[in-house]
Enzyme design. Structure first.
Site, short mmCIF file in Angstrom:
data_model
loop_
_atom_site.label_atom_id
_atom_site.label_comp_id
_atom_site.label_asym_id
_atom_site.label_seq_id
_atom_site.Cartn_x
_atom_site.Cartn_y
_atom_site.Cartn_z
N VAL A 1 11.27 -7.46 9.45
CA VAL A 1 12.22 -6.47 9.49
C VAL A 1 12.31 -5.83 10.66
CG1 VAL A 1 13.98 -4.93 8.44
CG2 VAL A 1 12.94 -6.71 7.07
N GLY B 1 11.35 -3.26 5.46
CA GLY B 1 10.63 -4.28 5.51
C GLY B 1 10.19 -4.75 4.02
N HIS B 2 9.44 -3.69 3.15
CA HIS B 2 8.98 -3.85 1.86
C HIS B 2 10.43 -4.00 1.16
CE1 HIS B 2 5.54 -1.22 3.29
NE2 HIS B 2 5.03 -2.11 2.80
N MET C 1 0.83 -1.23 0.01
CA MET C 1 -0.10 0.14 0.08
C MET C 1 0.76 1.42 0.03
SD MET C 1 -3.50 -0.87 2.17
CE MET C 1 -2.89 -0.80 3.69
N GLY C 2 2.23 1.00 -0.62
CA GLY C 2 3.05 2.10 -0.73
C GLY C 2 3.57 2.62 0.69
N HIS D 1 9.06 1.04 3.22
CA HIS D 1 10.40 1.02 4.36
C HIS D 1 11.04 -0.25 4.06
CE1 HIS D 1 7.80 -2.03 6.41
NE2 HIS D 1 6.95 -1.17 6.50
N SER E 1 6.97 -0.89 10.29
CA SER E 1 5.56 -0.65 9.94
C SER E 1 5.14 0.51 9.31
CB SER E 1 4.62 -0.91 11.05
OG SER E 1 3.45 -0.36 10.90
N ARG F 1 2.87 2.46 9.74
CA ARG F 1 2.34 3.08 10.86
C ARG F 1 3.03 3.63 12.09
NH1 ARG F 1 -2.12 -0.49 9.34
NH2 ARG F 1 -3.97 0.58 9.09
N LYS G 1 5.11 -10.23 9.07
CA LYS G 1 4.70 -8.94 10.32
C LYS G 1 3.20 -9.04 10.32
CE LYS G 1 4.19 -4.76 10.62
NZ LYS G 1 2.85 -4.27 10.95
O1 PAF Z 1 -0.08 -5.66 3.62
C1 PAF Z 1 -0.39 -4.89 2.96
O2 PAF Z 1 0.20 -3.81 2.70
C2 PAF Z 1 -1.81 -4.82 2.52
O3 PAF Z 1 -2.78 -5.57 2.98
C3 PAF Z 1 -1.72 -5.75 1.02
C4 PAF Z 1 -1.45 -6.92 1.07
C5 PAF Z 1 -1.04 -4.97 -0.23
C6 PAF Z 1 -3.27 -5.64 0.43
O4 PAF Z 1 -3.94 -4.39 0.03
#
Ligand code: PAF
Length: 285
Positions: free
Chosen positions: A180, A40-41, A34-35, A38, A189, A191, A153
């Site tokens: 991570v 972790g992504h 969802m953009g 960080h 996160s 958030r 996570k």
């Molecule tokens: O983990 C997330 O960021 C969201 O729940 C996902 C998997 C991209 C679905 O919108």
């Protein structure tokens, strides 16, 4: 390897791109996000780039999975920075559909995984997992990946998506990758940016609670009530926090466990720190 990713904004073009890549013998890897990317992504991007020939990152803040309008409105959006980070990881495509592309006028179909979504976060966020599985299936249908990577996570989310992929014969590999953490243990996160400096310190109680349970397990404790009590006490002792749930569940079925004996067990938790809801989890054995 840095390269400017191609930005695709609708499912038809995305399918066309992936069909061509597959026809050319490329393995397509997807990291749904969802953009507000960080570290972790980025670890998911790195893993997926290593295991596929075409890396697709989806960026879509999915209104269907938010229970509160204010949470959706306040969700961090950092498009320019996200694009740069994707470029830095060798992303071939950023798939960024608009809300109207995903949910056009008349949209009314949702996907629901039955039991596994009832407990834990599902009990406190009605409809959340239906929103997640629906959007993830739509992303899978558009991107047609061989492999999709998600973070450990969001542990319930990962197990629910694995269940959906198996139940609906999606024929792709759903991979969970380790959480991570910041150097002091806080799970990364999107958030976390909402935490004040004081809350950032208080947020460490999740990590302490999980570690407390794991050290007791290593010392031989197998009974869930004792482990839960120890973790909850660690969190409750931290001012400014409120436990939503702390549970110990089977790591695949997410069924609550009375004892760890004979199970791969996971401690999972959601805790409010000030006005921010944080989740975390850890394998106990
Ligand atoms: O983990 C997330 O960021 C969201 O729940 C996902 C998997 C991209 C679905 O919108």
């Amino acid at each position: 390897m840095s390269q400017t990713p191609l930005v695709i904004t609708n499912p038809q073009d995305m399918r066309q791109y992936s069909a061509a890549a597959r026809a050319a013998g490329q393995r397509v890897g997807l990291v749904p996000t969802m953009g507000a990317l960080h570290q972790g992504h980025l670890s998911l991007l790195e893993y997926t780039a290593q295991h596929s020939g075409r890396l697709v990152v989806s960026i879509f803040v999915n209104p269907l999975q938010f229970n509160q309008q204010s949470d959706l409105d306040n969700y961090p959006r950092t498009w320019e920075r996200d694009l740069e980070l994707c470029a830095g990881q060798g992303t071939h495509v950023v798939y960024a559909p608009g809300v109207g592309d995903m949910y056009p006028q008349g949209f009314q179909t949702t996907v629901s995984v039955a039991q596994m979504t009832q407990g834990l976060c599902g009990a406190y966020r009605p409809g959340h997992f239906d929103g997640v599985t629906t959007v993830v299936l739509k992303l899978f249908n558009a991107v047609m990946p061989h492999l999709a990577a998600f973070g450990d996570k969001d542990y319930q989310q990962l197990q629910v998506i694995k269940r959906m992929a198996a139940d609906l014969d999606l024929g792709l590999e759903v991979v969970g990758r380790p959480t991570v953490r910041e150097s002091d243990g806080l799970a990364m996160s999107s958030r976390n940016v909402r935490l004040s400096p004081a809350e950032r310190q208080q947020a460490l109680c999740l990590w302490r609670g999980l570690n407390r349970a794991r050290s007791l397990t290593r010392a031989g404790e197998t009974q869930t009530p004792a482990l839960l009590e120890a973790a909850r006490a660690e969190i409750a002792a931290t001012p400014g926090t409120k436990i939503e749930y702390v549970e110990i569940v089977d790591s695949t079925t997410l069924e609550p466990l009375a004892s760890l004996d004979g199970h791969r067990a996971r401690m999972v938790m959601a805790v409010w720190v000030g006005g921010t809801r944080l989740i975390d989890n850890m394998a106990l054995n």
